[in-house]
Scaffold this active site. Structure first.
Site, PDB file in Angstrom:
ATOM      1  N   ASP A 126       6.349   2.881   6.954  1.00 39.14           N
ATOM      2  CA  ASP A 126       5.088   2.161   6.766  1.00 39.14           C
ATOM      3  C   ASP A 126       4.230   2.975   5.794  1.00 39.14           C
ATOM      4  O   ASP A 126       3.657   3.989   6.176  1.00 39.14           O
ATOM      5  CB  ASP A 126       4.387   2.007   8.111  1.00 39.14           C
ATOM      6  CG  ASP A 126       3.007   1.387   8.020  1.00 39.14           C
ATOM      7  OD1 ASP A 126       2.692   0.785   6.976  1.00 39.14           O
ATOM      8  OD2 ASP A 126       2.235   1.524   8.988  1.00 39.14           O
TER       9      ASP A 126
ATOM     10  N   GLU B  34      -5.141   1.728   2.494  1.00 36.79           N
ATOM     11  CA  GLU B  34      -4.992   0.611   3.420  1.00 36.79           C
ATOM     12  C   GLU B  34      -5.179   1.059   4.859  1.00 36.79           C
ATOM     13  O   GLU B  34      -5.763   0.348   5.680  1.00 36.79           O
ATOM     14  CB  GLU B  34      -3.607  -0.031   3.243  1.00 36.79           C
ATOM     15  CG  GLU B  34      -3.400  -1.325   4.031  1.00 36.79           C
ATOM     16  CD  GLU B  34      -2.813  -1.125   5.425  1.00 36.79           C
ATOM     17  OE1 GLU B  34      -2.680  -2.120   6.173  1.00 36.79           O
ATOM     18  OE2 GLU B  34      -2.490   0.030   5.795  1.00 36.79           O
TER      19      GLU B  34
ATOM     20  N   ASP C  48       4.324  -5.618   3.604  1.00 32.70           N
ATOM     21  CA  ASP C  48       3.995  -4.546   4.534  1.00 32.70           C
ATOM     22  C   ASP C  48       5.037  -4.534   5.648  1.00 32.70           C
ATOM     23  O   ASP C  48       5.891  -5.416   5.729  1.00 32.70           O
ATOM     24  CB  ASP C  48       2.591  -4.738   5.118  1.00 32.70           C
ATOM     25  CG  ASP C  48       1.910  -3.427   5.495  1.00 32.70           C
ATOM     26  OD1 ASP C  48       2.623  -2.469   5.879  1.00 32.70           O
ATOM     27  OD2 ASP C  48       0.666  -3.354   5.428  1.00 32.70           O
TER      28      ASP C  48
ATOM     29  N   HIS D 183       3.716   4.016  13.045  1.00 32.57           N
ATOM     30  CA  HIS D 183       2.730   5.086  13.148  1.00 32.57           C
ATOM     31  C   HIS D 183       3.237   6.261  13.985  1.00 32.57           C
ATOM     32  O   HIS D 183       2.484   6.884  14.751  1.00 32.57           O
ATOM     33  CB  HIS D 183       1.389   4.560  13.678  1.00 32.57           C
ATOM     34  CG  HIS D 183       0.620   3.796  12.636  1.00 32.57           C
ATOM     35  ND1 HIS D 183      -0.756   3.767  12.582  1.00 32.57           N
ATOM     36  CD2 HIS D 183       1.036   3.037  11.590  1.00 32.57           C
ATOM     37  CE1 HIS D 183      -1.146   3.030  11.542  1.00 32.57           C
ATOM     38  NE2 HIS D 183      -0.058   2.568  10.938  1.00 32.57           N
TER      39      HIS D 183
ATOM     40  N   HIS E  99       0.822  -1.213   0.000  1.00 36.79           N
ATOM     41  CA  HIS E  99       0.000   0.000   0.000  1.00 36.79           C
ATOM     42  C   HIS E  99       0.855   1.261   0.000  1.00 36.79           C
ATOM     43  O   HIS E  99       1.910   1.335   0.619  1.00 36.79           O
ATOM     44  CB  HIS E  99      -0.996  -0.006   1.161  1.00 36.79           C
ATOM     45  CG  HIS E  99      -0.426   0.225   2.533  1.00 36.79           C
ATOM     46  ND1 HIS E  99      -0.239   1.492   3.053  1.00 36.79           N
ATOM     47  CD2 HIS E  99      -0.039  -0.634   3.503  1.00 36.79           C
ATOM     48  CE1 HIS E  99       0.234   1.402   4.282  1.00 36.79           C
ATOM     49  NE2 HIS E  99       0.369   0.124   4.582  1.00 36.79           N
TER      50      HIS E  99
END
Length: 348
Positions: A174, A204, A227, A315, A66
Site C-alpha cells: 500500500d 495520501e 489503490d 498498514h 499515491h
C-alpha cells in the site's frame, strides 16, 4: 515464480523508503520510468508527478496512485538516547513491537529496532502503548544519537519484498503496487483518443492532500484512482464481512469513507471487465479513504471511479497482495482507458 509483470520493478518500489511529504526516492523512480513512455513529465510544489500522453479528443482522464507509505517522524531524543517518534499515517501500535526500522538522517540511513520487553521479566504495559509512546533503539550512546539524529528525520520500516506462494509480501504494498500498475499502464497506452495524465500523488496517508491539489491543477473530465483495499478473507472473519477476497480479481470500488463513486463509471468498469473476461469483485469499504475522494471534489464535481488491489494485513510491515489481482487490475484499467474517447456520458 513467473509473473505477468515486472516483479523486479515492483520490488524496487516497495523496498524504497518514502513516507508522506518525503516521497523523493519514489518520485525519482517514477520519473525515470515515465520519461520514455509519455509525452512530457512534470512535478509540482507538493511533489506530485504527472506524466501526460496527449490524445486527439477534447477529453482528459486522470489516473492516480499515491506514492507515500505510512511512517514516522522523529520528535525528540529521550534521556536515555532512544528516539521518540510521531506517526505519519495510521498505525496500530500492536504491530510495531520487535520491528526493524531505518532512520533517514542527513548522514545517511541509520538502522534501528522498535523493541519489546521479554516475557522473562513479567512483561510490561506494551499492549496499552500508543504510537506516541514508541521508542526506536539505534544501539548508540545518547551523545552519538544526538549527533546523528535530528528532530524531523524520517523513520520507515525495514522489510524485504518476497514471493509468498501466489502472492507478494512486503512493506508499502500500500500503495507502491498501484504506483507500479500506473507505470505499467503508461507502457501499454499507445495513441489514446483521450489525453491521459498518469499521476503519482503525495501525502495520501495524511489526508488525500496531493490528490486535492492535482484535481485543481488538471481539471479532468474523468478521474480513476488506483489503490489497495482490505482483503480480510481470514479465519477470524465471517464470509459476509469480507470486503474483498485475495485472488478473486481486481476490485471495482463502490464506496469508502471518503467517496461514493459515480455509478455510471463503476458500471462501465464492470462492463469492460465482463467483456474482456477479467476476474473482478466489488468493493464496499466501511472505513478508510482514498485519493478517489480527493479527486472527486477538488475542482467542482468530477466523475470518479477506482480500481483496487485486494491486500491482506494493510498498514503493517507484511502486507500481502495476489499476483493475479495485480495483473487483473492493470488489465482492467488498460482496457477501460483504451475505450475512453469522450463519448461516454457520466452525468447523473
Amino acid at each position: 515464480m513467473d509473473y505477468d509483470f515486472d516483479y523486479d520493478l515492483l520490488a524496487e518500489l516497495t523496498e524504497t523508503h518514502g513516507p508522506p511529504g518525503y516521497e523523493g526516492n519514489v518520485r525519482d523512480i517514477v520519473r525515470r520510468e515515465l520519461e520514455d513512455e509519455v509525452d512530457h513529465v512534470e512535478s509540482d510544489a507538493m511533489g506530485n508527478v504527472v506524466g501526460t500522453v496527449e490524445g486527439e479528443a477534447d477529453h482528459e482522464v486522470v489516473v492516480a496512485a499515491h506514492m507515500d507509505e505510512i511512517g514516522f517522524m522523529v520528535r525528540r531524543i529521550d534521556e536515555k538516547g532512544f528516539v521518540a517518534i510521531d506517526a505519519l499515517g495510521g498505525w496500530d501500535p500492536e504491530v510495531l513491537r520487535a520491528q526493524r526500522v531505518v532512520v533517514q538522517t542527513e548522514q545517511g540511513k541509520l538502522p534501528g529496532v522498535i523493541g519489546s520487553v521479554p516475557p522473562h521479566t513479567g512483561g510490561s504495559d506494551d499492549d496499552e502503548r500508543e504510537v506516541h509512546d514508541v521508542r526506536v533503539d539505534v544501539g548508540l550512546p545518547k551523545a552519538e544519537v544526538e549527533e546523528r539524529v535530528d528532530v524531523g528525520d524520517l523513520v520507515t520500516m525495514d522489510q524485504r519484498t518476497e514471493p509468498l506462494g501466489g502472492c507478494i509480501s512486503g512493506k508499502s504494498i500500500d500503495n507502491r503496487v498501484s504506483v507500479f500498475a500506473l507505470l505499467e499502464l503508461a507502457r501499454r497506452v499507445d495513441d489514446p483518443a483521450a489525453t491521459i495524465h498518469f499521476v503519482a500523488t503525495v501525502q495520501e496517508e495524511v489526508g488525500l492532500r496531493g490528490a486535492q491539489t492535482i484535481g485543481v491543477d488538471l481539471d479532468p473530465d474523468l478521474a480513476l484512482a488506483l489503490d489497495t483495499t482490505v482483503a480480510n478473507d481470514l479465519s477470524d472473519f465471517d464470509e459476509y464481512d469480507h470486503v474483498t477476497d485475495l485472488g478473486a480479481g481486481a476490485a471495482i470500488k463502490l464506496k469508502d469513507s471518503s467517496v461514493i463513486t459515480n455509478r455510471k463509471v463503476h458500471r462501465r468498469l464492470r462492463e469492460v471487465a465482463e467483456g474482456e473476461g477479467i476476474d473482478h469483485q466489488f468493493e464496499v469499504l466501511p472505513a478508510g479513504g482514498t485519493d478517489t475522494g480527493g479527486l472527486q471534489r477538488a475542482h467542482g464535481s468530477v466523475p470518479v471511479g477506482a480500481v483496487s488491489i485486494p491486500t491482506r494485513y494493510l498498514h503493517t510491515p507484511t502486507e500481502v497482495a495476489h499476483a493475479d489481482d495485480i495483473a487483473g487490475a492493470i488489465d482492467l484499467t488498460a482496457a477501460f482507458l483504451a475505450s475512453e474517447d469522450g463519448t461516454h456520458d457520466y452525468t447523473l
